[in-house]
Scaffold this active site. Sequence first.
Site, PDB file in Angstrom:
ATOM      1  N   GLY A 128      38.118  14.203  -9.037  1.00 39.91           N
ATOM      2  CA  GLY A 128      36.810  13.549  -9.081  1.00 39.91           C
ATOM      3  C   GLY A 128      36.938  12.123  -9.568  1.00 39.91           C
ATOM      4  CG  LEU A 129      35.300   9.038  -7.433  1.00 36.29           C
ATOM      5  CD1 LEU A 129      34.221   8.262  -6.657  1.00 36.29           C
ATOM      6  CD2 LEU A 129      36.652   8.361  -7.268  1.00 36.29           C
ATOM      7  CB  SER A 157      32.768  15.224 -19.495  1.00 38.71           C
ATOM      8  OG  SER A 157      32.552  14.180 -20.420  1.00 38.71           O
ATOM      9  CE1 TYR A 213      33.291  11.704 -14.959  1.00 36.54           C
ATOM     10  CE2 TYR A 213      32.258  11.040 -17.018  1.00 36.54           C
ATOM     11  CZ  TYR A 213      33.202  11.776 -16.337  1.00 36.54           C
ATOM     12  OH  TYR A 213      34.038  12.616 -17.031  1.00 36.54           O
ATOM     13  CE  LYS A 216      33.569  15.402 -14.741  1.00 37.30           C
ATOM     14  NZ  LYS A 216      34.628  16.054 -13.941  1.00 37.30           N
ATOM     15  CG  PHE A 230      34.684  16.527 -27.450  1.00 36.58           C
ATOM     16  CD1 PHE A 230      34.563  17.816 -26.898  1.00 36.58           C
ATOM     17  CD2 PHE A 230      33.576  15.981 -28.053  1.00 36.58           C
ATOM     18  CE1 PHE A 230      33.363  18.530 -26.965  1.00 36.58           C
ATOM     19  CE2 PHE A 230      32.374  16.690 -28.139  1.00 36.58           C
ATOM     20  CZ  PHE A 230      32.277  17.960 -27.594  1.00 36.58           C
ATOM     21  CG  ASN A 231      36.718  10.593 -26.519  1.00 37.32           C
ATOM     22  OD1 ASN A 231      35.737  11.302 -26.745  1.00 37.32           O
ATOM     23  ND2 ASN A 231      36.604   9.344 -26.128  1.00 37.32           N
ATOM     24  CG  LEU A 250      40.322   2.909 -28.364  1.00 35.71           C
ATOM     25  CD1 LEU A 250      40.004   1.425 -28.522  1.00 35.71           C
ATOM     26  CD2 LEU A 250      39.763   3.720 -29.545  1.00 35.71           C
ATOM     27  CG  PHE A 273      33.662  -2.383 -26.469  1.00 34.67           C
ATOM     28  CD1 PHE A 273      33.936  -3.714 -26.158  1.00 34.67           C
ATOM     29  CD2 PHE A 273      34.177  -1.392 -25.628  1.00 34.67           C
ATOM     30  CE1 PHE A 273      34.704  -4.055 -25.044  1.00 34.67           C
ATOM     31  CE2 PHE A 273      34.937  -1.725 -24.508  1.00 34.67           C
ATOM     32  CZ  PHE A 273      35.203  -3.058 -24.221  1.00 34.67           C
ATOM     33  NE  ARG A 332      32.707   7.988 -27.971  1.00 36.54           N
ATOM     34  CZ  ARG A 332      31.705   7.358 -28.584  1.00 36.54           C
ATOM     35  NH1 ARG A 332      31.448   7.570 -29.872  1.00 36.54           N
ATOM     36  NH2 ARG A 332      30.955   6.502 -27.935  1.00 36.54           N
ATOM     37  NE  ARG A 378      32.288   1.347 -23.499  1.00 42.77           N
ATOM     38  CZ  ARG A 378      33.386   2.092 -23.389  1.00 42.77           C
ATOM     39  NH1 ARG A 378      34.434   1.628 -22.707  1.00 42.77           N
ATOM     40  NH2 ARG A 378      33.467   3.264 -23.978  1.00 42.77           N
TER      41      ARG A 378
HETATM   42  N1  UFG Z   1      36.383   0.980 -27.104  1.00 40.05           N
HETATM   43  C1  UFG Z   1      36.611  -0.260 -27.598  1.00 40.05           C
HETATM   44  N2  UFG Z   1      37.332  -1.132 -26.834  1.00 40.05           N
HETATM   45  C2  UFG Z   1      37.834  -0.806 -25.614  1.00 40.05           C
HETATM   46  C3  UFG Z   1      37.590   0.494 -25.126  1.00 40.05           C
HETATM   47  C4  UFG Z   1      36.853   1.359 -25.893  1.00 40.05           C
HETATM   48  O1  UFG Z   1      36.175  -0.610 -28.701  1.00 40.05           O
HETATM   49  O2  UFG Z   1      38.457  -1.657 -24.963  1.00 40.05           O
HETATM   50  C5  UFG Z   1      35.611   1.934 -27.930  1.00 40.05           C
HETATM   51  C6  UFG Z   1      34.338   2.388 -27.259  1.00 40.05           C
HETATM   52  O3  UFG Z   1      33.292   1.496 -27.535  1.00 40.05           O
HETATM   53  C7  UFG Z   1      34.139   3.753 -27.906  1.00 40.05           C
HETATM   54  C8  UFG Z   1      35.571   4.238 -28.181  1.00 40.05           C
HETATM   55  O4  UFG Z   1      36.390   3.093 -28.110  1.00 40.05           O
HETATM   56  O5  UFG Z   1      33.481   3.593 -29.112  1.00 40.05           O
HETATM   57  C9  UFG Z   1      36.051   5.231 -27.171  1.00 40.05           C
HETATM   58  O6  UFG Z   1      35.828   4.708 -25.876  1.00 40.05           O
HETATM   59  P1  UFG Z   1      36.442   5.378 -24.579  1.00 40.05           P
HETATM   60  O7  UFG Z   1      35.995   4.563 -23.422  1.00 40.05           O
HETATM   61  O8  UFG Z   1      37.898   5.593 -24.763  1.00 40.05           O
HETATM   62  O9  UFG Z   1      35.783   6.817 -24.579  1.00 40.05           O
HETATM   63  P2  UFG Z   1      34.238   7.222 -24.450  1.00 40.05           P
HETATM   64  O10 UFG Z   1      33.963   8.121 -25.606  1.00 40.05           O
HETATM   65  O11 UFG Z   1      33.348   6.103 -24.230  1.00 40.05           O
HETATM   66  O12 UFG Z   1      34.286   7.980 -23.043  1.00 40.05           O
HETATM   67  C10 UFG Z   1      34.684   9.299 -22.995  1.00 40.05           C
HETATM   68  C11 UFG Z   1      35.256   9.672 -21.617  1.00 40.05           C
HETATM   69  C12 UFG Z   1      34.183   9.685 -20.566  1.00 40.05           C
HETATM   70  C13 UFG Z   1      32.974  10.411 -21.015  1.00 40.05           C
HETATM   71  C14 UFG Z   1      32.494   9.837 -22.319  1.00 40.05           C
HETATM   72  C15 UFG Z   1      31.254  10.479 -22.858  1.00 40.05           C
HETATM   73  O13 UFG Z   1      36.259   8.768 -21.242  1.00 40.05           O
HETATM   74  O14 UFG Z   1      34.703  10.370 -19.433  1.00 40.05           O
HETATM   75  O15 UFG Z   1      33.545  10.026 -23.283  1.00 40.05           O
HETATM   76  O16 UFG Z   1      31.554  11.773 -23.288  1.00 40.05           O
HETATM   77  F1  UFG Z   1      31.976  10.325 -20.108  1.00 40.05           F
END
Ligand code: UFG
Length: 340
Positions: free
Chosen positions: A82-83, A124, A149, A153, A178-179, A200, A218, A231, A293
């Site tokens: 999936g995307l 997710s 996205y 799910k 989760f992550n 991240l 962010f 997270r 973000r």
């Molecule tokens: N972050 C930064 N800088 C970056 C990238 C991320 O500060 O360059 C921070 C984000 O703001 C966030 C944390 O790091 O606070 C984690 O970010 P991620 O993008 O790694 O993960 P997310 O929790 O945003 O996303 C994950 C999954 C998605 C899912 C989402 C919501 O990657 O598939 O959780 O559950 F949709």
Amino acid sequence: MRVLVSGGAGYIGSHTVLSLVAAGHDVVVVDDFSNSKPTVVGRLEALSGVHVPVHAIDLTDAAKTERLFAHEQIDAVVHFAGLKAVGESVAKPLEYYRNNLDSTLSLLEAMRHHGVHRLVFSSSATVYGEHAPVPYTEDYDRLSSSSPYGQTKVMIERIMADVAAADPALRVALLRYFNPVGAHPSGQIGEDPQGIPNNLMPFIAQVAVGRRDKLTVFGDDYPTADGTCERDYLHVEDLAAGHVAALEHLDDMVTPVRAFNLGTGTGTSVLAMLQAFERAVGRELPYEVGPRRAGDLPAFWADPTRAQTELGWQAVKTIDDMCADTWRWQQANPQGFPDA
Ligand code: UFG
């Protein structure tokens, strides 16, 4: 079991292929390689010591999916394909709905036609939306997601529940990740995002290896201990083990469709993650604080009790394991998987 792994060349899929083989299962991969490299397959075969049959098809093609099931004897499906980029899905919602829903519908139809009734789905934590109390528990039922996205799910979970309600034989485990971070301890497979990483951990790893100048954090004005988002990071090897546990538990589930959180139960902040990665690398890494973000929630983590009690699964790897293994992979493969 002979297990069809859709998206088996991808980040989580590839690690799960290894865990399935190690647990004694036969694996067949289907992947369209739109977000993965064929060279991962050779590494999977070297690490597992077995031949991994691969079908390079797009599951949105129902006729090809049907032929795949006619050709292979499949006992169970683990559906990752999936995307998955949150931001991209906001810009290209039609592509996300078309791809993620059509591929799932093709799979479900082919499964029904061929009497395959074991399914593990890659869901997710994003399905908990913006209002669920933390820690997230599986019985929260107002599922929604702010991104297309995430909505795919939510929708796919619902579709699978409806199909299972009409087919008493079907068993579905919905795994809410989760992550996921980290890499195989060999350093041979890991996360290989195309273009600028959205997430991240791969971003930090690319800063560490010199592909990016600095990390942008962010936002540092969230209502958390250090002001950065928290997270629930879990090691991809623990996550892969969760798929094997879910697959082997399908026939014994207390309900035909069951959701399981796969997380550690602990939140870690962006700055704490950066510091852990600095420990793995042995030096400080450059960063700056930027604006928030759009769409980020301040803090969430799993209640992993159900997976513990019903699947006998628990995440065991630490944040330092996650960083050490990511760094080993990134150092050995600074540009990710080779093209050929
Ligand atoms: N972050 C930064 N800088 C970056 C990238 C991320 O500060 O360059 C921070 C984000 O703001 C966030 C944390 O790091 O606070 C984690 O970010 P991620 O993008 O790694 O993960 P997310 O929790 O945003 O996303 C994950 C999954 C998605 C899912 C989402 C919501 O990657 O598939 O959780 O559950 F949709």
